[in-house]
Design an enzyme around this catalytic site. Sequence first.
Site, PDB file in Angstrom:
ATOM      1  N   ASP A 131       0.848  -1.199   0.000  1.00 17.08           N
ATOM      2  CA  ASP A 131       0.000   0.000   0.000  1.00 17.08           C
ATOM      3  C   ASP A 131       0.875   1.236   0.000  1.00 17.08           C
ATOM      4  O   ASP A 131       1.980   1.218   0.510  1.00 17.08           O
ATOM      5  CB  ASP A 131      -0.810   0.137   1.301  1.00 17.08           C
ATOM      6  CG  ASP A 131      -1.648  -1.058   1.608  1.00 17.08           C
ATOM      7  OD1 ASP A 131      -1.959  -1.798   0.674  1.00 17.08           O
ATOM      8  OD2 ASP A 131      -1.972  -1.216   2.799  1.00 17.08           O
TER       9      ASP A 131
HETATM   10  N1  URA Z   1      -1.176  -5.879   4.012  1.00 21.43           N
HETATM   11  C1  URA Z   1      -1.617  -4.605   3.974  1.00 21.43           C
HETATM   12  O1  URA Z   1      -2.619  -4.281   4.573  1.00 21.43           O
HETATM   13  N2  URA Z   1      -0.917  -3.718   3.280  1.00 21.43           N
HETATM   14  C2  URA Z   1       0.211  -4.014   2.604  1.00 21.43           C
HETATM   15  O2  URA Z   1       0.818  -3.155   1.986  1.00 21.43           O
HETATM   16  C3  URA Z   1       0.647  -5.337   2.658  1.00 21.43           C
HETATM   17  C4  URA Z   1      -0.059  -6.257   3.355  1.00 21.43           C
END
Ligand code: URA
Length: 266
Positions: free
Chosen positions: A106
């Site tokens: 993310d």
């Molecule tokens: N889980 C999440 O919530 N975000 C990420 O970037 C990776 C795994």
Amino acid sequence: QGMRRLDQLLSSLGYCSRREAMAFVKEGRVKLDGVVLKRSDQRVDSALITVDDLPLEAPEGLLAMLHKPVGYACTHSEDEGPNIYELLPSHWPDRNPVVTSVGRLDKDTSGLLLVTDIGDLVHRFTSPKAEVEKVYLAELDRELDPQLVEIFAKGDLMLRGEEKPCLPARLEIVSPKTARLTITEGRYHQVRRMFASQGWHVEKLHRERFGPHELGDLAETGQPREQAGRVADLLHDLAHHPEALQQLADLHRVTTGAAGDAAGDL
Ligand code: URA
């Protein structure tokens, strides 16, 4: 890895267009085994070529580790604000085959991200069947409950809107509001949603490990394009480090043909 036409080689590695390769050669910037080359259409062994006296960057396939900072999106799109491709050394975004991240983090998540131009590796690393372990450090908005360990380990945790429960995940409580979570899947926002399903909000999320690759003390990549050296620290040039490829092969059943395939269709 065979002989390739110099102009095609340089353009596939993002140094210049095929047309510009002629100018590179005329200016005496390209050498083969230390000898200035005169023609851009001749076939050469990529391992012996230098540009401005530097060896070519990962001519037979690239796999690198990036310490992604918060605030960068894992997308090739230019419209979504800063993206991780701005953080790569200057030639990499122009390579063909294209350099992509192995899975995504993310925008608000930091930590270890692999990038590669070996499409086959992306599939093998991100396939649900491969069950590659991903290790995250999460900071929560309130004190953790030790019962979460069992809830995440059981393998029956359902996320909203999904049909299959999450595979068992390993939770280790590190401090009252910090936990390390190991998952083997990569669903959308998985870690945040797993905690949310139990009423916790993830305030900070950081990936420490991806399969056998650990972030260690690799420095966070700061401003776009300034950190080439740091990114390249962990560059595995698969052609020059056959043991790295062998390691991957052992772990993920990658055939040793992968690096050769990645050299492209020339
Ligand atoms: N889980 C999440 O919530 N975000 C990420 O970037 C990776 C795994």
